[in-house]
Design a protein around this motif. Sequence first.
Motif, PDB file in Angstrom:
ATOM      1  N   LYS A  11       0.849  -1.208   0.000  1.00 37.00           N
ATOM      2  CA  LYS A  11       0.000   0.000   0.000  1.00 37.00           C
ATOM      3  C   LYS A  11       0.887   1.262   0.000  1.00 37.00           C
ATOM      4  CE  LYS A  11      -3.370  -2.736   2.478  1.00 37.00           C
ATOM      5  NZ  LYS A  11      -4.657  -2.766   3.140  1.00 37.00           N
ATOM      6  N   GLU A 166     -11.344 -10.711  -1.149  1.00 34.23           N
ATOM      7  CA  GLU A 166     -10.979  -9.933   0.033  1.00 34.23           C
ATOM      8  C   GLU A 166     -12.235  -9.295   0.628  1.00 34.23           C
ATOM      9  OE1 GLU A 166      -6.618  -8.689  -0.003  1.00 34.23           O
ATOM     10  OE2 GLU A 166      -7.678  -7.214  -1.181  1.00 34.23           O
ATOM     11  N   GLY A 172      -7.475  -5.041   7.014  1.00 34.56           N
ATOM     12  CA  GLY A 172      -6.864  -4.089   7.937  1.00 34.56           C
ATOM     13  C   GLY A 172      -7.619  -3.955   9.244  1.00 34.56           C
TER      14      GLY A 172
END
Length: 249
Positions: A11, A166, A172
């Motif tokens: 990221k 996902e 996260g």
Amino acid sequence: MRKNIVAGNWKMNNDLPQTEALISDLKKQTKTSNAEVMIAPAFTNLWQAFETTRHDDIEVIAQNMHFATNGAYTGEVSADMLKSIGIQTVILGHSERRAYFNEDDAILAKKVDQALSKDLRVIFCFGEELADRKAANHEAVVASQIQNALFHLDASAFKNIVLAYEPVWAIGTGETASPEQAQDMHKFIRKTLNDKYGNQVADHMTILYGGSVKPTNAKEIFSKPDVDGGLIGGAALKAEDFYAIVNAF
Ligand code: PEP
């Protein structure tokens, strides 16, 4: 051809010195599994990362690209630019791109077409939101994401596509889909592919799971028959953790 892949999505983390340091740590790890290892650093560090892993068992991949070949798209990066520095694989459709940069199925279909036309392999991400799962709508949402962005393709195009399921609620957040939830969805994805393209595409498709995969849960998730690997965010930023996941196969 179905493969085991563990890909680290860095990221918007790590500047150039940090990228070099993490790659140096990754090189000190020992790989004991047969999984293909990929890392996706930021655009500014791709070239350096590619050069420094040239002789290692690590593929450097891109996190995104634009659908146009070139032109007046300030701030964007094209498939040709990625190819020109040796990149062969690009992540498309990550939920953060969908949520923060308004990438919808139509845009993603164009990106997929562009990537494939340039001989880039695509890791195509998709997944439902928490509300979809609570409403038991998760399969319908995932099916429509796949159908809208990919089902205009010929069967032969799928040899250059890897799918990454996902669930947005697991990215996260520290909350992982249970191994059974991951297996159920991966099986459903394979069935969706089978219904449209037949078992030659469905059985050979590599389907990764992503969403808070850690050294502590990777083995159980990867043990499921339709889970072929992982797309890893947070845990990809520590070399030991990342290779513990790679070696969970
Ligand atoms: C991701 O961003 O693709 C991801 C899976 O992140 P995390 O592992 O941190 O949930």
